[in-house]
Scaffold this active site. Sequence first.
Site, PDB file in Angstrom:
ATOM      1  N   TYR A 439       0.817  -1.232   0.000  1.00  0.00           N
ATOM      2  CA  TYR A 439       0.000   0.000   0.000  1.00  0.00           C
ATOM      3  C   TYR A 439       0.841   1.269   0.000  1.00  0.00           C
ATOM      4  CZ  TYR A 439      -0.397  -0.221   5.298  1.00  0.00           C
ATOM      5  OH  TYR A 439      -0.208  -0.277   6.639  1.00  0.00           O
ATOM      6  N   GLU A 440       0.197   2.355  -0.301  1.00  0.00           N
ATOM      7  CA  GLU A 440       0.884   3.647  -0.529  1.00  0.00           C
ATOM      8  C   GLU A 440       1.918   3.533  -1.652  1.00  0.00           C
ATOM      9  OE1 GLU A 440      -0.616   5.852   0.893  1.00  0.00           O
ATOM     10  OE2 GLU A 440      -1.493   4.854   2.615  1.00  0.00           O
ATOM     11  N   GLY A 441       1.628   2.702  -2.627  1.00  0.00           N
ATOM     12  CA  GLY A 441       2.559   2.481  -3.738  1.00  0.00           C
ATOM     13  C   GLY A 441       3.447   1.287  -3.449  1.00  0.00           C
ATOM     14  N   GLN A 446       7.522   2.664  -5.810  1.00  0.00           N
ATOM     15  CA  GLN A 446       8.504   3.507  -5.098  1.00  0.00           C
ATOM     16  C   GLN A 446       9.798   3.588  -5.897  1.00  0.00           C
ATOM     17  OE1 GLN A 446       7.510   5.102  -2.356  1.00  0.00           O
ATOM     18  NE2 GLN A 446       5.579   3.982  -2.491  1.00  0.00           N
TER      19      GLN A 446
END
Lengths: 598, 598
Positions: A439-441, A446
């Site tokens: 999650y969050e990329g 990233q």
Amino acid sequence: MPEYKAPIRDVKFVMQELLECEAHYQHLGYQDASLDMVDAIIGEAAKLTEEVVAPLNQIGDQQGCTWKDGVVTTPDGFKEAYAQYVEGGWPTLSQSEEFGGQGLPHSLNISIAELFSSANHSFAMYPGLSHGALATIEAHGTDAQKQQFMPKLVDGKWTGTMCLTEPHCGTDLGMLRTKAELQADGTYSLSGTKIFISAGEHDLSDNIVHIVIARIPGSPEGNKGISLFIVPKFNVNEDGTISDRNGVNCGSIEHKMGINGNATCVINFDGATGHLIGEPNRGLKCMFTFMNAARIGVANEGVAAAEASFQGALAYAKDRLQMRSISGVKNPNGPADPIIVHPDVRRMLLTQKSIAEGGRALVSYLAQLVDIGHAEKDEAVKADAETKLALLTPIAKAFLSELGFESTSHGVQVFGGHGFIKEWGMEQLMRDTKISCLYEGTTGIQALDLLARKIIGTQGEVLKPFSKDVTVFCQQNIDNPAMAEFIKPIMAYAKEWHEITVLIGGKAMKNPDEIGGASVDYLMYAGYVTLAFFWAKMAKVAQDKLAAGTTETAFYEAKIKTAQFYMQRMLPRAKGHAACIANGVDSMMALDSEDFVF
Amino acid sequence: MPEYKAPIRDVKFVMQELLECEAHYQHLGYQDASLDMVDAIIGEAAKLTEEVVAPLNQIGDQQGCTWKDGVVTTPDGFKEAYAQYVEGGWPTLSQSEEFGGQGLPHSLNISIAELFSSANHSFAMYPGLSHGALATIEAHGTDAQKQQFMPKLVDGKWTGTMCLTEPHCGTDLGMLRTKAELQADGTYSLSGTKIFISAGEHDLSDNIVHIVIARIPGSPEGNKGISLFIVPKFNVNEDGTISDRNGVNCGSIEHKMGINGNATCVINFDGATGHLIGEPNRGLKCMFTFMNAARIGVANEGVAAAEASFQGALAYAKDRLQMRSISGVKNPNGPADPIIVHPDVRRMLLTQKSIAEGGRALVSYLAQLVDIGHAEKDEAVKADAETKLALLTPIAKAFLSELGFESTSHGVQVFGGHGFIKEWGMEQLMRDTKISCLYEGTTGIQALDLLARKIIGTQGEVLKPFSKDVTVFCQQNIDNPAMAEFIKPIMAYAKEWHEITVLIGGKAMKNPDEIGGASVDYLMYAGYVTLAFFWAKMAKVAQDKLAAGTTETAFYEAKIKTAQFYMQRMLPRAKGHAACIANGVDSMMALDSEDFVF
């Protein structure tokens, strides 16, 4: 289940000795953040996490959240623990005094967040999400919006979410379909479905403030047509009191590999009233306010997981008797030696320890950069910090979530077959932590953010401020024989890092796929070298303390020995990544997508 | 849930083209194992696994096994599927004709086992355990015991287990406490508790034959006092019919990270009647008969997991549209490109593919060595095969279970957040596969078996037959320009492998802990190089087929391209392991066990 003890001594070492937080806070005008105050807060957070939050970790996994007719119930004890969290004023810690916060530094909050995440990943996510929502409203909302929504988010009576993902788009948000139509009264009517909304619906708070990205009809396609909205579960009067129910409903919750105590929701917006934040079509930019903060939060989860799993594995390794040491019996009065005598068990424990402590240093450093971004007056210093933050955030997020996950896997291995059994709690840490790589990329995203957008995108400019710090530190210590074992390899790897960057940059001119072909290996390489830098800095602090005379000899010697382990047995892993990068992308692109199977 | 398709073409490539199984079988006297027969069997196994076994994989995970008053019920459909498995004669495949088996080669059975494990790890373990029990009785039992127990195990009406672990000992079996007292009738009375007994109790078969290690009172302490017993759930008359219930009970089943469809049992022996296998106090030696076979089985699970996860990830990567290729739009008519265009997604898919296909080659090769051990007449050839098997079994078990697990993690990453959701089935593969790194000896234990017992223990002799094969292959192909990209790196790595071995051997003379300090990195290094050798051999076969003219150009070209990916992006990982080994064990042993935390 491993019993959690907050690593107070190490948190203080990092904050106070390595990063000299007192001077940092005083310089930035955080007058209340004295060492005594910091100590007291860490102590209280330790108590709450050890006594209240950690004991709910396993039950949270077993029970999970339940959904019935749109209502989500959290596991037994979560509601009471959250009430205690609010009662204790924890949500207010680093929030603006203007809205009822304590005005303490963000970095302090991030250090505290590690303890909550170690104790109970699922529980820690509930307040974690509120921070993102708050940061967004504070940065981009109108004064009226701030007055309306912030006080209750600050005191924790309300919680927040981030609603980005839709069934057909996660990474590629430009494809989103949720629609926001302007109404006569200036609000918007939102319709659409969002998925994977952490803490999207639950029974902990009186209201839930969703930060939602949506498209205003007629906006440009893709990323340039994304707008950002505040969409509360219950509408809110101008004075901040709760009004009627908004058209926001939880359609279901997901059944997941882990973080079962946190409700991952499908949220349906059916003509829900939304309030535009910032300008129309500039939503993606506003969103990055909370994205970057959230990514540091996820890096912190990697540290937290490494710490929790290390604690469990260490206790077991000292207790479990199995086989004799190959270098001679160590426990002559027992039927076998404790498994901590075996080098390979120590390899796993030290891997966990060096990730937890090294990662803690990196995340705490990033947290100080966040403080600087908020409170530094000197624009040049601020810009320098923001450039370092831009570089190090994707590295920390992906590298520490991957190594945090690896640590939890070692924790299972140390337990042998018992690690696979739920009762011991070690496998839960693995299952819970895997989400941090997603999650969050994802790690892959990233890595592209780092290499494509930031490094190639600035032609390497983004590397300069951090590289300079590394160079200065190396030059300061190059003539110190006690530091040679740290400085020499760091200089060599930093040089190679630069060479690899130039190599990829050159290749990418001919074939842009070289960037994606190298990106994850490049990020991991950067991660190993970055952490080596922090380990060297920690070794230097420990050496200085020992030289100055201290009663805590064992603590500082352990720090130096762990640094040595990192340099000798972790950093060389970067060689494998460098060797893979050197071979380029061709072998990845050769196969036609139809020829992967026959 | 990913839909499983048995990789028939690749299984045939490995068995028939790479390993020339027809000649191998004919030479060993397996006259029935013609190519037609092999094809037919693989085809039938494919059908059964795809249509019957795979559809039960997710329900097995969701329902798990249930325990009530000592009775264990398997998930819906398992009983019927197992009945079909028995009906189809699958348990009899490689068993001796004397006891009702089909007398086909063991290697054929191992190739088939991969399909079952890919389709449903939990289900595949039930018959998997029977093989171990059968092998032990056949190798070490008396004629009477064989007549009594084997026919029903061979036809699958009964199943078997291996009862080794006790609560306080897993690796260190010399500490076992289960007691076996000689009775007047020559049988033994067993008392004690065994844990982690896979398939220890269930509803699939009429009887369960436990192979149990226990200590006869008065026996020497430690490993030299371990004896091996047959302890059936129901006693068995001399004619092989079932008699009364024995004192064997399932006390509970474990709640685990994965393989929920397989019952992991606590088995209590309360004065249970047992029949000694082999001589008293020689149990550990007899036990290795099934241990070695079981370890190849676990290596095969790593291959199976890589294959299953690859299939799921590949289908998703072709279907999921997200972002545009950095090197230009690939799907102009869609809103985005399928994610398989992105290099990092390809990296993950090719990692999975190269592990699955490379691992399949290695396991199938080991399976042929097992055939040779059973049926070769020439003692020198047999000894050579057994030495290779001794070397390669721990490598294959640990390396392929670790890389199989890594593959399942990539499978989750390819799915992004969806990978974390149970519905898709990708996270189940991770949870199920983690056990393969633990049971039958953890990765750490395999590494010690390899480096301490086998390599250092024979002063490197165990390496010679396999090294010779590698050298001969390299010499044969060194002048072939098309093979240079494979042969050159293999020669360099094989040389470095030798140097590392000498280095560790030398260091271990001064400090035996150097062995444990290097062992896992050494095993992983050996694994990468070993798989490179098999990839080079596969590339050669593919080149030859293309040169000779074939209608399957795409298949053979894909094989060569995957080999190239392995050489360029997987093999260089060994560099990281070599660099870690070079730094030795000192940094692992420096910390006192009390100084790991403060």
